[in-house]
Scaffold this motif. Structure first.
Motif, short mmCIF file in Angstrom:
data_model
loop_
_atom_site.label_atom_id
_atom_site.label_comp_id
_atom_site.label_asym_id
_atom_site.label_seq_id
_atom_site.Cartn_x
_atom_site.Cartn_y
_atom_site.Cartn_z
N LYS A 173 0.85 -1.18 0.00
CA LYS A 173 0.00 0.00 0.00
C LYS A 173 0.88 1.24 0.00
N PRO A 212 -14.04 -2.32 2.44
CA PRO A 212 -12.85 -2.71 3.19
C PRO A 212 -13.17 -3.00 4.65
N ASP A 213 -12.48 -3.97 5.21
CA ASP A 213 -12.52 -4.23 6.64
C ASP A 213 -11.12 -3.95 7.19
N LYS A 215 -8.39 -5.80 7.73
CA LYS A 215 -7.29 -6.34 6.93
C LYS A 215 -7.80 -7.16 5.75
N SER A 216 -9.02 -6.90 5.34
CA SER A 216 -9.59 -7.67 4.23
C SER A 216 -10.47 -6.77 3.37
N LEU A 217 -10.80 -7.27 2.22
CA LEU A 217 -11.59 -6.52 1.24
C LEU A 217 -12.56 -7.47 0.57
N ARG A 218 -13.79 -7.06 0.43
CA ARG A 218 -14.76 -7.91 -0.25
C ARG A 218 -15.57 -7.09 -1.24
N ARG A 232 -13.09 -11.78 -2.97
CA ARG A 232 -12.30 -11.09 -1.95
C ARG A 232 -10.91 -10.80 -2.49
N TYR A 235 -6.36 -7.08 0.26
CA TYR A 235 -6.63 -5.77 0.85
C TYR A 235 -5.70 -4.68 0.30
N LYS A 236 -4.49 -5.07 -0.06
CA LYS A 236 -3.51 -4.10 -0.57
C LYS A 236 -3.97 -3.47 -1.89
N LEU A 238 -6.90 -2.16 -2.41
CA LEU A 238 -7.96 -1.17 -2.21
C LEU A 238 -7.62 0.21 -2.77
N HIS A 284 -11.71 1.90 7.80
CA HIS A 284 -10.67 1.06 7.22
C HIS A 284 -10.35 1.43 5.78
#
Length: 570
Positions: A173, A212-213, A215-218, A232, A235-236, A238, A284
């Motif tokens: 990121k 985003p959450d 440490k995760s992304l959906r 999913r 996360y990087k 985003l 987040h």
């Protein structure tokens, strides 16, 4: 631009006279006007300016003079593959239109038939013998706009299936705007965003949620009113995904704290799709919601919306009245816009001036005058409607009645010979009456102007691929049969791959239509009680939302649970 040099002015005029498009007197007047004009106008431009000849007539005369055919070109007679063989920059610069190619002979539409150097250059670029036809600049431009997407339209047909396999190419990121923008223009991110948009359209999603959450992304799609998780990504990714969507929507990628809204126009298999983008900064990271507006879902015939025969007949009677106000009510996402657009499409004709005021304009209706509200500069619904009534409209659609001023203007317009459509957020059709009264419109004005109020909801349809009969609990059976009589067979969806194991595929409307009679109009003046109006409407034969839903249960279109869920309020 029409070729018209000083040596052929008289020739052009004589050709137009020979073809019967101009008289000797008109030619003399045009030449006199041209001599006296301070602008260096060509004869063809003068004739169009004085409305003595049309562009088509002038081009026909030029074609006749140069010995080439004149053609009315359109997107249907142009081969897109032939257009793609020439550089886009060259086509746009010289306003030429490759029509079709047979072996090594290319037919080219131009509006400057005497430009031999241009023909030689096209021949050099394509390696073909050039056959010229003459066409108007207007026809060439409209055809090119159909086959060549404009600079702010994204073509997303070139999608790869293994987009997720390349996601690891985006590393850490990075808060540097330049680096994020560079990552957003990278191939994996472009392919991923294209894939999300493409699959959302293919699956019939109305919204795309990128969430985003810690440490995760959906990514989730809203399909048939319910959210379903799609994938999913790491996360990087985003920041790059957010920046890519912002770039496409023309938003500020450096602004990450304030919410932003924008629009994207994409082409899928040559079909335009409009996307509305909303970004909002959260704990987040930024969340994105993309509303998908597909014209195939918006512009549908009224018969396909879910009206039964009698209600559709009454609705058409309501929208065909010469003046009055017609309201469509329901919560957000209940299909109000689709009903209005479908109704306006049916009413639109060459002898009607149909205008809309919307916030925002959800879909472009052909030959309908649509206007966007801009509250930040004071161009509100009320102000826009007031200005619109000076535009000699026959039919007006106001996106939503939000305040007393807008309501009063709409009602006054309905009473002065206009047919006005609008929406309200109420639970049922009688609630539209009390809503107008509570806003501040006088009861006698509501009574005199209201033609009809339609309340609606959307319920999911049973998947036809896995539809099966079943025996419901006794209380469910009794609930339905109290409304619609005996039901021979109840149906539900077992769940299959075609409906994502939900048992449902697609949605249909359930409706409640109030068309006040004289007794109802008297009651509107006497009371603001929605319960009294509702009881009177039922006594006069109004089919309620739940009753209409139960009819669709009896017909095996939807389930009892869907109807009860959609009509839980009121």
């Amino acid at each position: 631009m029409i070729l018209d040099t000083g040596t052929n002015k008289l020739q052009l005029g004589q050709l137009l006279i020979q073809l019967g498009h101009l008289t000797e007197q008109q030619l003399a007047e045009a030449l006199q006007y041209q001599r006296e004009s301070t602008d260096a106008l060509l004869l063809g431009e003068v004739l169009q300016q004085l409305e003595m000849c049309t562009e088509e007539q002038i081009m026909e005369a030029l074609a006749h003079g140069y010995g080439v055919p004149f053609a009315r070109v359109s997107p249907r007679i142009a081969d897109p593959q032939v257009i793609d063989e020439m550089p886009r920059e060259f086509i746009e610069k010289h306003h030429v239109l490759p029509l079709f190619k047979v072996r090594d002979r290319l037919t080219l539409a131009v509006n400057e038939p005497a430009n031999v150097f241009l023909m030689e250059e096209v021949g050099r670029l394509t390696g073909c013998e050039i056959l010229v036809v003459c066409a108007t600049a207007k026809d060439i431009k409209s055809t090119l706009e159909t086959h060549l997407p404009s600079a702010n339209v994204f073509v997303i047909d070139d999608i790869i299936d293994d987009a997720e396999s390349e996601l690891a190419l985006v590393e850490e990121k990075n808060d540097d705007v330049a680096d994020v923008e560079s990552a957003a223009e990278g191939s994996p991110v472009i392919k991923l965003v294209n894939h999300l948009i493409s699959s959302a359209v293919q699956e019939g999603a109305s919204d795309i949620h990128v969430e985003p959450d810690e440490k995760s992304l959906r990514v989730r799609y809203r399909i048939d009113g319910r959210l379903h998780e799609k994938l999913r990504p790491p996360y990087k990714m985003l920041p790059a995904i957010v920046s890519r969507v912002k770039i496409m929507a023309g938003l500020d990628i450096a602004e990450r704290r304030l919410p932003q809204d924008g629009g994207i126009h994409v082409l899928m298999q040559g079909r335009p799709i409009d996307l509305r983008v909303s970004t909002l900064s959260g704990q987040h990271g930024e969340k994105i919601v993309i509303r998908v507006i597909d014209n195939r879902n918006v512009l549908v015939n009224l018969e396909k919306l879910g009206f039964d025969y009698d209600m559709l007949k009454r609705w058409r009677q309501a929208i065909s009245t010469p003046n009055g106000i017609v309201l469509v009510t329901g919560p957000t996402g209940s299909g109000k816009s689709t009903t209005l657009y479908s109704s306006l499409r049916e009413l639109n004709s060459d002898d009607v001036n149909l205008c809309t005021v919307e916030d925002p304009v959800e879909f472009n209706l052909p030959w309908v005058n649509q206007f966007q509200v801009h509250t930040d500069i004071g161009f509100t619904f009320a102000g826009a409607l007031r200005a619109l009534l000076r535009q000699d409209p026959d039919i007006v659609m106001v996106g939503e009645i939000r305040d007393e001023e807008t309501a009063r203007i709409a009602v006054q317009a309905a009473l002065t010979g206009h047919l006005v459509f609008s929406t309200l957020h109420t639970n049922d059709a009688p609630g539209a009456v009390t809503r107008l009264l509570n806003i501040g419109v006088e009861p006698y004005l509501v009574s005199a102007s209201l033609v009809g109020a339609l309340a609606q909801r959307l319920v999911r349809k049973i998947c036809t691929n896995c539809k099966e009969p079943y025996d419901p609990p006794v209380n469910i059976r009794h609930a339905v049969e109290r409304s619609v009589g005996e039901v021979e067979t109840f149906y539900r969806g077992a769940g299959c791959s075609k409906c994502r194991e939900t048992g449902f595929k697609g949605r249909i409307g359930i409706y409640e239509l109030l068309m006040p009679d004289d007794e109802m109009r008297d009651k509107m003046i006497a009371t603001k009680s929605v319960n009294e109006l509702r009881a009177l409407a039922r006594e006069s034969g109004m089919v309620t939302l739940r009753a209409d839903g139960m009819r669709k249960v009896k017909a095996g279109i939807t389930t009892v649970e869907e109807v009860l869920h959609a009509t839980a309020i009121g």
